[in-house]
Scaffold this motif. Structure first.
Motif, PDB file in Angstrom:
ATOM      1  N   UNK A 124       0.807  -1.213   0.000  1.00  0.00           N
ATOM      2  CA  UNK A 124       0.000   0.000   0.000  1.00  0.00           C
ATOM      3  C   UNK A 124       0.840   1.262   0.000  1.00  0.00           C
ATOM      4  N   UNK A 125       1.871   1.301   0.829  1.00  0.00           N
ATOM      5  CA  UNK A 125       2.740   2.476   0.916  1.00  0.00           C
ATOM      6  C   UNK A 125       3.572   2.646  -0.353  1.00  0.00           C
ATOM      7  N   UNK A 126       4.041   1.525  -0.904  1.00  0.00           N
ATOM      8  CA  UNK A 126       4.855   1.588  -2.122  1.00  0.00           C
ATOM      9  C   UNK A 126       4.018   1.998  -3.316  1.00  0.00           C
ATOM     10  N   UNK A 127       2.780   1.503  -3.387  1.00  0.00           N
ATOM     11  CA  UNK A 127       1.894   1.903  -4.483  1.00  0.00           C
ATOM     12  C   UNK A 127       1.710   3.411  -4.504  1.00  0.00           C
ATOM     13  N   UNK A 128       1.457   4.000  -3.348  1.00  0.00           N
ATOM     14  CA  UNK A 128       1.277   5.445  -3.274  1.00  0.00           C
ATOM     15  C   UNK A 128       2.556   6.175  -3.684  1.00  0.00           C
ATOM     16  N   UNK A 129       3.684   5.690  -3.218  1.00  0.00           N
ATOM     17  CA  UNK A 129       4.965   6.312  -3.556  1.00  0.00           C
ATOM     18  C   UNK A 129       5.214   6.267  -5.066  1.00  0.00           C
ATOM     19  N   UNK A 130       4.941   5.121  -5.673  1.00  0.00           N
ATOM     20  CA  UNK A 130       5.130   4.986  -7.117  1.00  0.00           C
ATOM     21  C   UNK A 130       4.128   5.829  -7.891  1.00  0.00           C
ATOM     22  N   UNK A 131       2.891   5.884  -7.394  1.00  0.00           N
ATOM     23  CA  UNK A 131       1.848   6.629  -8.084  1.00  0.00           C
ATOM     24  C   UNK A 131       2.134   8.127  -8.085  1.00  0.00           C
ATOM     25  N   UNK A 132       2.738   8.637  -7.005  1.00  0.00           N
ATOM     26  CA  UNK A 132       3.140  10.047  -6.980  1.00  0.00           C
ATOM     27  C   UNK A 132       4.171  10.335  -8.066  1.00  0.00           C
ATOM     28  N   UNK A 133       5.038   9.358  -8.331  1.00  0.00           N
ATOM     29  CA  UNK A 133       6.117   9.557  -9.304  1.00  0.00           C
ATOM     30  C   UNK A 133       5.682   9.241 -10.730  1.00  0.00           C
ATOM     31  N   UNK A 134       4.644   8.430 -10.890  1.00  0.00           N
ATOM     32  CA  UNK A 134       4.208   8.003 -12.226  1.00  0.00           C
ATOM     33  C   UNK A 134       2.696   8.181 -12.322  1.00  0.00           C
ATOM     34  N   UNK A 135       2.266   9.192 -13.061  1.00  0.00           N
ATOM     35  CA  UNK A 135       0.846   9.532 -13.131  1.00  0.00           C
ATOM     36  C   UNK A 135       0.022   8.502 -13.893  1.00  0.00           C
ATOM     37  N   UNK A 136       0.684   7.563 -14.547  1.00  0.00           N
ATOM     38  CA  UNK A 136      -0.040   6.522 -15.288  1.00  0.00           C
ATOM     39  C   UNK A 136      -0.466   5.357 -14.393  1.00  0.00           C
ATOM     40  N   UNK A 137       0.044   5.303 -13.180  1.00  0.00           N
ATOM     41  CA  UNK A 137      -0.285   4.193 -12.281  1.00  0.00           C
ATOM     42  C   UNK A 137      -1.666   4.394 -11.680  1.00  0.00           C
ATOM     43  N   UNK A 183      10.378  -5.087  -6.853  1.00  0.00           N
ATOM     44  CA  UNK A 183       9.611  -5.740  -7.918  1.00  0.00           C
ATOM     45  C   UNK A 183       8.488  -4.825  -8.397  1.00  0.00           C
ATOM     46  N   UNK A 184       7.805  -4.166  -7.480  1.00  0.00           N
ATOM     47  CA  UNK A 184       6.755  -3.219  -7.876  1.00  0.00           C
ATOM     48  C   UNK A 184       7.350  -2.069  -8.685  1.00  0.00           C
ATOM     49  N   UNK A 185       8.498  -1.576  -8.243  1.00  0.00           N
ATOM     50  CA  UNK A 185       9.183  -0.507  -8.960  1.00  0.00           C
ATOM     51  C   UNK A 185       9.563  -0.964 -10.367  1.00  0.00           C
ATOM     52  N   UNK A 186      10.147  -2.150 -10.461  1.00  0.00           N
ATOM     53  CA  UNK A 186      10.580  -2.680 -11.752  1.00  0.00           C
ATOM     54  C   UNK A 186       9.403  -2.886 -12.692  1.00  0.00           C
ATOM     55  N   UNK A 187       8.296  -3.380 -12.163  1.00  0.00           N
ATOM     56  CA  UNK A 187       7.141  -3.734 -12.996  1.00  0.00           C
ATOM     57  C   UNK A 187       6.558  -2.548 -13.734  1.00  0.00           C
ATOM     58  N   UNK A 188       6.742  -1.335 -13.201  1.00  0.00           N
ATOM     59  CA  UNK A 188       6.139  -0.157 -13.836  1.00  0.00           C
ATOM     60  C   UNK A 188       7.128   0.640 -14.685  1.00  0.00           C
ATOM     61  N   UNK A 189       8.395   0.189 -14.742  1.00  0.00           N
ATOM     62  CA  UNK A 189       9.398   0.962 -15.473  1.00  0.00           C
ATOM     63  C   UNK A 189       9.152   0.955 -16.977  1.00  0.00           C
ATOM     64  N   UNK A 190       8.722  -0.179 -17.495  1.00  0.00           N
ATOM     65  CA  UNK A 190       8.389  -0.273 -18.915  1.00  0.00           C
ATOM     66  C   UNK A 190       7.375  -1.387 -19.107  1.00  0.00           C
ATOM     67  N   UNK A 191       6.886  -1.495 -20.322  1.00  0.00           N
ATOM     68  CA  UNK A 191       5.826  -2.472 -20.597  1.00  0.00           C
ATOM     69  C   UNK A 191       6.419  -3.876 -20.716  1.00  0.00           C
ATOM     70  N   UNK A 192       6.321  -4.624 -19.619  1.00  0.00           N
ATOM     71  CA  UNK A 192       6.778  -6.016 -19.632  1.00  0.00           C
ATOM     72  C   UNK A 192       5.643  -6.974 -19.985  1.00  0.00           C
ATOM     73  N   UNK A 193       4.427  -6.459 -20.246  1.00  0.00           N
ATOM     74  CA  UNK A 193       3.270  -7.323 -20.384  1.00  0.00           C
ATOM     75  C   UNK A 193       2.734  -7.678 -19.003  1.00  0.00           C
TER      76      UNK A 193
END
Length: 507
Positions: free
Chosen positions: A207-220, A341-351
């Motif tokens: 939950x905390x990581x999702x929010x952190x990533x979402x702040x940095x990536x508006x597509x999440x 892993x969550x960070x890596x998964x959103x870096x590019x389109x891995x499918x």
């Protein structure tokens, strides 16, 4: 659906005195299977009763148009003022002739429609709708059920209840008391203990990581099927509610909804409990994997979950996902790996990218480290050793480290490999393992049949290696309730079981 099957079977057997009753909660009614069963039952005009237990709660408050519709019915003062008169007419229905019965039914339907200003959803499916009645008034409920027994065809009784009724603290805090664990019955205080120290639950890391990533990536964006508190997506929901979606108990819809978002360039983090993802298997294949869409599946409660028992153990996901083309499957050994892993998964389109992690606490106190990209399909050497190699996937890797401390002095320290990915497997690392070791143990918290260990055996066979391989994991049977410690021991992949397997294969 099961009740309909029983009702049809009773008719085929000529059992005219047998009555079939299905009980369903208002939150469960949002599932597609419920509608399919109602639709078919109405078409077959089956003699059955559906009791809708409406407490306006799942684990969290329910969402969606159907929930709003049920709330509207429950809250309609006009409807509830006249329902007693309707009941009085219906209680005499079986005593009237056919023409009079039809007349009462038409009047009843017209009054309901007039008061609610819309057609009744259930009656549009050929169900006779009765309610609302107080589900806590047992005497009245018994009286109503006796009356309904005499009315043929598909019927639905709408019963209003209060979740936690009778215990003040449960009524006041319905979410917390859905699954509270030990608590003080006098004060309602949840007894958590302090044995976990400063460690954090995996779900909260998500939950905390999702929010952190979402702040940095508006597509999440975040998607959960009625589990915002259970999976801790409620953390992000409070801060960015317009980018988080609770779709109700509708896992199939959650997956395909995520597919639609991904098709339009967003990165859905679709969090579904591992055992509930089974409901959406068709959608994973047809709506996500075939199109190779960038959906990140976060499978909470992967592995054994303890006291919730066989229906909730998330032990099948590795076996049912690793056969799906385009799918990446990873499992972190600790909280830092989950974040990365969550960070890596959103870096590019891995499918499609599945990250599975267990219920409960992690193992690290300093878990919030700077993000690092993890190479896809690359494992790690945790510790080198001799004679025996232990390959682990996910959190049980920590049990392996504990097991090494239990080995007697005459057993050489084994090597430990944290594979991190079930698909794609780190073939370079596996070549190294099979070239160095002829005694190998695999450890996983999923089913042995078709799981991580099976993938390792397939690799061995494909490349012509010969080794003695022992697979530890969940055996080919349903595991019942118990504490996690008890169940891990029962299945033989706790520290003690792993240590014994190392001793056995070494001698």
């Amino acid at each position: 659906s099961a009740a309909l099957g029983m009702a049809v079977a009773s008719k085929l057997k000529g059992e005219t005195d047998r009555k079939i009753v299905a009980i369903i909660g208002d939150a469960s009614l949002t599932g597609g299977l419920a509608f399919e069963g109602l639709n078919n039952a109405g078409h077959l005009k089956a003699d059955m009763l559906v009791i809708l237990n409406d407490n306006n709660m799942a684990i969290d408050p329910p969402v969606g148009a159907l929930s709003e519709y049920l709330t509207q019915i429950t809250a309609s003062q006009a409807y509830n003022r006249i329902k007693t008169d309707i009941w009085n007419a219906l209680s005499k229905l079986n005593k009237l002739g056919p023409m009079a019965q039809k007349a009462v039914q038409k009047i009843e339907g017209a009054i309901k429609t007039m008061v609610m200003h819309q057609s009744n959803f259930f009656e549009s499916l050929n169900f006779r709708y009765f309610g609302i009645i107080d589900g806590h008034n047992i005497a009245h409920l018994v009286h109503i059920l006796r009356d309904l027994r005499e009315i043929p065809g598909p019927k639905l009784l709408h019963v209003a209840t209060i979740k936690g009724k009778g215990y003040k603290y449960a009524e006041e805090n319905k979410v917390q008391f859905h699954s509270p664990g030990p608590f003080n019955k006098e004060t309602g205080e949840i007894i958590t203990g302090n044995e976990q120290g400063n460690r954090i639950k995996y779900q909260d890391v998500f939950g905390l990581t999702l929010l952190e990533l979402a702040y940095a990536n508006e597509k999440i964006v975040g998607i959960t099927p009625a589990m915002p508190t259970g999976c801790s997506m409620n953390i992000a929901m409070k801060e960015i509610p317009h980018r988080c979606f609770d779709v109700g108990i509708a896992e199939e819809h959650a997956v395909t909804f995520s597919a639609g978002l991904a098709a339009e360039g967003y990165i859905p983090f679709c969090n579904i409990y591992s055992s509930f993802m089974q409901r959406a298997y068709d959608q994973v294949i047809h709506d996500v994997a075939i199109q190779n869409l960038h959906v990140v599946f976060c499978l909470d409660r992967a592995g054994l979950v303890g006291e919730d028992g066989a229906t909730h153990h998330g032990v099948f996901d590795i076996a049912y996902l690793r056969s799906v083309p385009n799918m990446i499957i990873a499992a972190p050994m600790n909280e830092v790996e989950l974040r990365n892993l969550m960070y890596t998964a959103q870096l590019k389109n891995f499918g499609p990218f599945a990250i599975r992690y267990p219920r409960g606490y992690g193992v690290l106190k300093e878990w919030k480290q700077p993000f690092e990209e993890i190479p896809i399909g690359k494992g790690k050497v945790v510790s080198d050793g001799e004679a025996v190699a232990v390959l682990s996937i996910g959190h049980p890797g920590n049990f392996v480290q504990e097991a090494f401390n239990l080995l007697p002095p005459h057993i050489n320290p084994p090597a430990h490999y944290n594979m991190l990915f079930v698909k794609p497997l780190d073939e370079n690392l596996l070549h190294e393992v099979f070239q160095r070791f002829d005694k190998i143990i695999t450890v996983e918290d999923g089913v042995i049949a078709g799981g991580f260990g099976s993938a390792v055996l397939e690799f061995m066979t494909q490349y012509g290696y010969k080794a003695k391989v022992v697979r530890l994991g969940v055996p080919d049977r349903f595991i019942e309730q118990g504490s996690l410690k008890e169940l891990h021991h029962e299945c033989g992949f706790d520290a003690e079981g792993i240590a014994q397997a190392i001793i056995d294969i070494s001698e």
